[in-house]
Design a protein around this motif. Structure first.
Motif, mmCIF file in Angstrom:
data_model
loop_
_atom_site.group_PDB
_atom_site.id
_atom_site.type_symbol
_atom_site.label_atom_id
_atom_site.label_comp_id
_atom_site.label_asym_id
_atom_site.label_seq_id
_atom_site.Cartn_x
_atom_site.Cartn_y
_atom_site.Cartn_z
ATOM 1 N N TYR A 286 0.824 -1.208 0.000
ATOM 2 C CA TYR A 286 0.000 0.000 0.000
ATOM 3 C C TYR A 286 0.860 1.262 0.000
ATOM 4 N N ASP A 287 2.083 1.148 -0.508
ATOM 5 C CA ASP A 287 2.996 2.290 -0.651
ATOM 6 C C ASP A 287 3.257 2.993 0.688
ATOM 7 N N GLY A 288 3.299 2.215 1.751
ATOM 8 C CA GLY A 288 3.601 2.773 3.063
ATOM 9 C C GLY A 288 2.453 3.492 3.725
ATOM 10 N N LYS A 289 1.260 3.473 3.122
ATOM 11 C CA LYS A 289 0.106 4.152 3.725
ATOM 12 C C LYS A 289 -0.463 3.385 4.905
ATOM 13 N N LEU A 290 -0.207 2.105 4.944
ATOM 14 C CA LEU A 290 -0.739 1.270 6.010
ATOM 15 C C LEU A 290 0.266 1.229 7.158
ATOM 16 N N GLN A 291 -0.081 1.864 8.256
ATOM 17 C CA GLN A 291 0.781 1.914 9.431
ATOM 18 C C GLN A 291 0.198 1.002 10.504
ATOM 19 N N ILE A 292 0.847 -0.142 10.710
ATOM 20 C CA ILE A 292 0.402 -1.109 11.707
ATOM 21 C C ILE A 292 1.062 -0.780 13.041
ATOM 22 N N GLY A 293 0.260 -0.670 14.075
ATOM 23 C CA GLY A 293 0.782 -0.338 15.391
ATOM 24 C C GLY A 293 0.772 -1.533 16.310
ATOM 25 N N GLY A 294 1.544 -1.429 17.375
ATOM 26 C CA GLY A 294 1.577 -2.475 18.386
ATOM 27 C C GLY A 294 0.784 -2.074 19.613
ATOM 28 N N LEU A 295 0.898 -2.868 20.630
ATOM 29 C CA LEU A 295 0.212 -2.565 21.872
ATOM 30 C C LEU A 295 0.891 -1.379 22.566
ATOM 31 N N PRO A 296 0.113 -0.475 23.129
ATOM 32 C CA PRO A 296 0.726 0.679 23.798
ATOM 33 C C PRO A 296 1.509 0.241 25.034
ATOM 34 N N LEU A 297 2.524 1.029 25.359
ATOM 35 C CA LEU A 297 3.394 0.687 26.492
ATOM 36 C C LEU A 297 2.621 0.693 27.805
ATOM 37 N N TRP A 298 1.679 1.626 27.945
ATOM 38 C CA TRP A 298 0.933 1.691 29.207
ATOM 39 C C TRP A 298 0.131 0.415 29.439
ATOM 40 N N LEU A 299 -0.378 -0.178 28.353
ATOM 41 C CA LEU A 299 -1.141 -1.405 28.500
ATOM 42 C C LEU A 299 -0.244 -2.566 28.914
ATOM 43 N N LEU A 300 0.948 -2.651 28.306
ATOM 44 C CA LEU A 300 1.887 -3.710 28.673
ATOM 45 C C LEU A 300 2.339 -3.586 30.123
ATOM 46 N N LEU A 301 2.455 -2.356 30.612
ATOM 47 C CA LEU A 301 2.846 -2.164 32.009
ATOM 48 C C LEU A 301 1.671 -2.387 32.964
ATOM 49 N N ALA A 302 0.463 -2.125 32.475
ATOM 50 C CA ALA A 302 -0.710 -2.271 33.346
ATOM 51 C C ALA A 302 -1.130 -3.722 33.519
ATOM 52 N N VAL A 303 -0.811 -4.574 32.535
ATOM 53 C CA VAL A 303 -1.246 -5.971 32.614
ATOM 54 C C VAL A 303 -0.664 -6.691 33.833
ATOM 55 N N PRO A 304 0.650 -6.612 34.110
ATOM 56 C CA PRO A 304 1.155 -7.286 35.321
ATOM 57 C C PRO A 304 0.533 -6.761 36.610
ATOM 58 N N LEU A 305 0.301 -5.444 36.679
ATOM 59 C CA LEU A 305 -0.305 -4.885 37.894
ATOM 60 C C LEU A 305 -1.739 -5.366 38.062
ATOM 61 N N ALA A 306 -2.498 -5.358 36.945
ATOM 62 C CA ALA A 306 -3.874 -5.841 37.026
ATOM 63 C C ALA A 306 -3.913 -7.330 37.357
ATOM 64 N N ALA A 307 -2.977 -8.098 36.791
ATOM 65 C CA ALA A 307 -2.933 -9.533 37.091
ATOM 66 C C ALA A 307 -2.565 -9.780 38.546
ATOM 67 N N ALA A 308 -1.667 -8.963 39.105
ATOM 68 C CA ALA A 308 -1.320 -9.101 40.521
ATOM 69 C C ALA A 308 -2.539 -8.816 41.397
ATOM 70 N N ALA A 309 -3.306 -7.781 41.057
ATOM 71 C CA ALA A 309 -4.528 -7.490 41.811
ATOM 72 C C ALA A 309 -5.532 -8.631 41.677
ATOM 73 N N LEU A 310 -5.602 -9.216 40.485
ATOM 74 C CA LEU A 310 -6.505 -10.348 40.276
ATOM 75 C C LEU A 310 -6.071 -11.546 41.105
#
Length: 327
Positions: A286-310
């Motif tokens: 697509y001539d570079g028009k398609l920009q695929i993003g990853g998971l945001p850093l805040w979400l990756l950091l929040a998952v261990p904390l939420a899992a610890a609370a769980l």
């Protein structure tokens, strides 16, 4: 020699009150037991590595699945943006329409409140675009005349409603001299509806898998408490409080949740790396028009904390229930 209360008070002006001293000792003992409970529970997890790793792996995989689906839906959304988020409406005029007639129709449609801009594409511009496409050059050279019509490209306003755009398409089709109307926003609306269903499904799936992780922690803590029932009974007999007895098990739940959350975040990052090469090829197509993003850093950091609370919640519920049975 007898001393009056005034003399005693004056002799020890800096002595802390008795209740403050007792409170400080209690807080120090409470803090010390928290540290001991955290370390002891971690050592107990390390003493049985296979069982601990299996529990952490099950919880980590359960928590990684919603992250993978969230990543997939986010990139499908970006794909829809790259393929035409502007919802352009193309109005093809009948062959033989003149440039003046095309401008008059463009002005008529541009005066509507739901239209932000109108672009008139001439037959020659359409022919030039076809000539740039692979496979059409030889066929175009055999044509004596240009068969392409004028095309009006309508850019809707961002705040225009779906009903207003649908009425715009209907009115454009009824205009004299219009041959065909292509609504690029119809597929976009269907895609948005599917993404809405997908987002709701991810929320439901995440809730169910979070419940499964909570049950895994609860069952592990239940087995641990059952294996130490005699020790717990002795502690209760000598006057230990329920909070004192269950504190190591609460920290065990926190460790399980924290480590499984870290594993889930690592697995999500590995999924991103695994998709990096095919995503790069798709973006190049697509001539570079398609920009695929990853998971945001805040979400990756929040998952261990939420899992610890769980994990803490699962251990808290089960330990309280088990201790009530032991009393």
């Amino acid at each position: 020699m007898n001393m009056s209360p005034e003399t005693t008070h004056a002799a020890t002006p800096n002595a802390p009150p008795r209740n403050e001293h007792t409170h400080g000792r209690r807080f120090g003992s409470w803090q010390e037991h928290h540290g001991w409970s955290a370390a002891a529970s971690l050592r107990r997890l390390a003493s049985r590595p296979l069982g601990s790793l299996l529990t952490i792996a099950v919880m980590g995989l359960a928590l990684a699945l919603p992250l993978a689906f969230y990543l997939l839906l986010g990139n499908v959304q970006k794909l829809g943006d790259a393929l035409g988020q502007n919802e352009t409406i193309s109005v093809f005029l009948q062959p033989g329409q003149t440039a003046q007639q095309a401008r008059m129709l463009a002005q008529q449609l541009g005066d509507r409140p739901e239209v932000a801009a109108v672009t008139v594409k001439t037959p020659q511009q359409g022919m030039d675009e076809l000539a740039k496409m692979q496979g059409f050059t030889g066929a175009l050279q055999t044509l004596d005349d240009n068969p392409l019509p004028y095309v009006l490209q309508l850019q809707p306003r961002a705040q225009a409603s779906a009903a207003a755009l649908e009425q715009l398409v209907t009115d454009a089709r009824a205009l004299h001299g219009v041959d065909l109307v292509q609504d690029a926003g119809s597929w976009r609306q269907r895609l948005d509806a599917l993404l809405g269903v997908g987002n709701r499904a991810v929320l439901v799936l995440a809730s169910l898998l979070a419940l499964a992780a909570l049950l895994v922690v609860g069952n592990t803590v239940r087995v641990d408490i059952a294996s130490r029932s005699e020790e717990i009974g002795v502690l209760l007999l000598v006057g230990a409080s329920g909070a004192f007895v269950r504190r190591p098990y609460l920290y065990a739940g926190i460790w399980y949740g924290l480590f499984s959350g870290i594993l889930a975040a690592v697995l999500a990052v590995l999924v991103e790396f695994a998709l990096a090469a095919p995503v790069a090829q798709l973006s190049h197509a697509y001539d570079g028009k398609l920009q695929i993003g990853g998971l945001p850093l805040w979400l990756l950091l929040a998952v261990p904390l939420a899992a610890a609370a769980l994990g803490w919640l699962g251990a808290r519920l089960v330990s309280a229930w088990q201790l009530r049975r032991a009393v």
